[in-house]
Write an enzyme that holds these catalytic residues in place. Sequence first.
Site, PDB file in Angstrom:
ATOM      1  N   ARG A  46     -38.896  71.613  -9.190  1.00 13.63           N
ATOM      2  CA  ARG A  46     -39.580  72.007 -10.422  1.00 13.63           C
ATOM      3  C   ARG A  46     -39.373  73.502 -10.648  1.00 13.63           C
ATOM      4  O   ARG A  46     -39.127  73.955 -11.755  1.00 13.63           O
ATOM      5  CB  ARG A  46     -41.083  71.677 -10.363  1.00 13.63           C
ATOM      6  CG  ARG A  46     -41.816  72.290 -11.542  1.00 13.63           C
ATOM      7  CD  ARG A  46     -43.257  71.811 -11.790  1.00 13.63           C
ATOM      8  NE  ARG A  46     -43.976  71.325 -10.660  1.00 13.63           N
ATOM      9  CZ  ARG A  46     -44.532  72.090  -9.701  1.00 13.63           C
ATOM     10  NH1 ARG A  46     -44.437  73.412  -9.753  1.00 13.63           N
ATOM     11  NH2 ARG A  46     -45.171  71.544  -8.691  1.00 13.63           N
ATOM     12  N   TYR A  98     -38.989  73.047 -38.867  1.00 11.66           N
ATOM     13  CA  TYR A  98     -38.713  71.742 -38.258  1.00 11.66           C
ATOM     14  C   TYR A  98     -40.056  71.011 -38.072  1.00 11.66           C
ATOM     15  O   TYR A  98     -41.016  71.597 -37.560  1.00 11.66           O
ATOM     16  CB  TYR A  98     -38.010  71.948 -36.915  1.00 11.66           C
ATOM     17  CG  TYR A  98     -37.827  70.674 -36.134  1.00 11.66           C
ATOM     18  CD1 TYR A  98     -36.910  69.723 -36.552  1.00 11.66           C
ATOM     19  CD2 TYR A  98     -38.575  70.417 -34.999  1.00 11.66           C
ATOM     20  CE1 TYR A  98     -36.748  68.538 -35.852  1.00 11.66           C
ATOM     21  CE2 TYR A  98     -38.424  69.238 -34.294  1.00 11.66           C
ATOM     22  CZ  TYR A  98     -37.506  68.298 -34.725  1.00 11.66           C
ATOM     23  OH  TYR A  98     -37.354  67.128 -34.037  1.00 11.66           O
ATOM     24  N   ASP A 170     -35.685  80.200 -33.539  1.00  5.50           N
ATOM     25  CA  ASP A 170     -35.116  78.886 -33.245  1.00  5.50           C
ATOM     26  C   ASP A 170     -33.676  78.905 -33.753  1.00  5.50           C
ATOM     27  O   ASP A 170     -33.429  78.893 -34.957  1.00  5.50           O
ATOM     28  CB  ASP A 170     -35.959  77.813 -33.955  1.00  5.50           C
ATOM     29  CG  ASP A 170     -35.470  76.385 -33.693  1.00  5.50           C
ATOM     30  OD1 ASP A 170     -34.283  76.214 -33.345  1.00  5.50           O
ATOM     31  OD2 ASP A 170     -36.272  75.447 -33.866  1.00  5.50           O
ATOM     32  N   LYS A 195     -29.041  69.241 -29.577  1.00  5.28           N
ATOM     33  CA  LYS A 195     -28.187  69.234 -30.765  1.00  5.28           C
ATOM     34  C   LYS A 195     -26.798  69.782 -30.409  1.00  5.28           C
ATOM     35  O   LYS A 195     -26.055  69.157 -29.684  1.00  5.28           O
ATOM     36  CB  LYS A 195     -28.875  70.009 -31.892  1.00  5.28           C
ATOM     37  CG  LYS A 195     -30.368  69.668 -32.064  1.00  5.28           C
ATOM     38  CD  LYS A 195     -30.642  68.250 -32.506  1.00  5.28           C
ATOM     39  CE  LYS A 195     -32.102  67.835 -32.404  1.00  5.28           C
ATOM     40  NZ  LYS A 195     -33.096  68.685 -33.021  1.00  5.28           N
TER      41      LYS A 195
HETATM   42  C1  LIG Z   1     -34.508  68.942 -32.921  1.00  7.03           C
HETATM   43  C2  LIG Z   1     -35.083  70.281 -33.210  1.00  7.03           C
HETATM   44  C3  LIG Z   1     -36.165  70.790 -32.467  1.00  7.03           C
HETATM   45  C4  LIG Z   1     -36.863  69.991 -31.385  1.00  7.03           C
HETATM   46  O1  LIG Z   1     -36.043  69.761 -30.288  1.00  7.03           O
HETATM   47  P1  LIG Z   1     -36.135  68.440 -29.365  1.00  7.03           P
HETATM   48  O2  LIG Z   1     -35.031  68.642 -28.397  1.00  7.03           O
HETATM   49  O3  LIG Z   1     -35.981  67.264 -30.268  1.00  7.03           O
HETATM   50  O4  LIG Z   1     -37.497  68.471 -28.733  1.00  7.03           O
HETATM   51  C5  LIG Z   1     -36.620  72.061 -32.772  1.00  7.03           C
HETATM   52  N1  LIG Z   1     -36.052  72.801 -33.759  1.00  7.03           N
HETATM   53  C6  LIG Z   1     -35.017  72.331 -34.493  1.00  7.03           C
HETATM   54  C7  LIG Z   1     -34.443  73.193 -35.558  1.00  7.03           C
HETATM   55  C8  LIG Z   1     -34.502  71.061 -34.253  1.00  7.03           C
HETATM   56  O5  LIG Z   1     -33.491  70.611 -35.001  1.00  7.03           O
END
Ligand SMILES: *Cc1c(COP(=O)(O)O)cnc(C)c1O
Length: 379
Positions: A46, A98, A170, A195
């Site tokens: 962890r 998001y 982000d 992504k």
């Molecule tokens: C998908 C996404 C998230 C969340 O991420 P997860 O891996 O699905 O928890 C946060 N911000 C953006 C811009 C996203 O496209």
Amino acid sequence: MKFGTKAIHAGVHPDESTGAIMTPIYQTSTYVQDGVGNHKGYEYSRTQNPTRHALEKNIAAIENGKFGACFGSGLAAIDCVIKMLKPGDEVISTNDLYGGSYRIFKTIFEKYGIVFHFVDMQDSSNVKSFVNSNTRLIWVETPTNPMMNIVDIESMSKIAKSAGALLAVDNTFATPYLQNPLDLGADIVMHSVTKYLGGHSDVVMGALVTAREDVAQEMYRIQNSSGAVTAPMDSFLVLRGIKTLHLRMQRHCENGEKIAHYLKNHPKIDKVYWPGFESHPNHEVAKKQMRGFGGMISFTLKGNNLEDALSIVKKVHLFALAESLGGVESLIGHPATMTHASIPKEIREKSGVVDSLIRLSVGIEDADDLIEDLRTALI
Ligand SMILES: *Cc1c(COP(=O)(O)O)cnc(C)c1O
């Protein structure tokens, strides 16, 4: 070192015991100690795992940061940032966020006394007007989903600095190949690694990067204390994914540009949202802070008819109808009934998510085939 070299080599060394060029998947929970406290830097997975550690160093390097931390999802990474705050602290964020980020802020952290303000960040004076002595964090997402709005990271960083607040960005949509928020004054970069960084639609993961030692200490303390860490196997898959991030992003950008222009000239299409167009309201900011415009595109249909949009997302063959984005394969989505279905119609329409809005995550297939797929679906 330049981007492609870092993507392939940063954080990664041949295995000392065998010479294996690929980082082994250290599928272990614990590590044998020679005597109490006498270990090789790893005690419990962890807290630290060699496969994850290599990935954390790699992601930190490609974001021009010093410290990286990987989590079980993008949302677990966001969770870590907000846990750096305490009750009474205030966060300013964008109103075009998001959905999952909005949900964790509103339904989890508001309960613990953290105050969130959602404002239109395209105009920095909106942000300034919400700054007060409790402001601790400015949370930026750029480009935004699905409207592809751009927020000026440098001007947000000036506001954060004068407020004594942290700036977190982000960077999921742009990726470090196109945009490096730390170089523009951000304190923390966040990724949904699920992504583009993973890039192959086979892993759910999140990451944070910072260059600040004080922020890193908090980040690692929370990562270990809350325990939302990522698995060794997934870390291996993402290490492999990042080795081609620069090549994939090049093609995502090329295909995105071709498809954005194709859609713009199509008689059935009303608006095309893509920051590479000179007519995009924030094109100048995008040009200043990004090195390319990516493969995320949204568009609306003339007449704004829901049935027309639903028929198109059904008729395409190469574009798969699915949530998520950033993989090698092209995806298509209908925000009003999918990602943004829980938002009341009047509210989502105000931000541009109308019934005919369609979002594309343009993959790295051959652009001609993708255009042909859209052409036949649009007939
Ligand atoms: C998908 C996404 C998230 C969340 O991420 P997860 O891996 O699905 O928890 C946060 N911000 C953006 C811009 C996203 O496209």
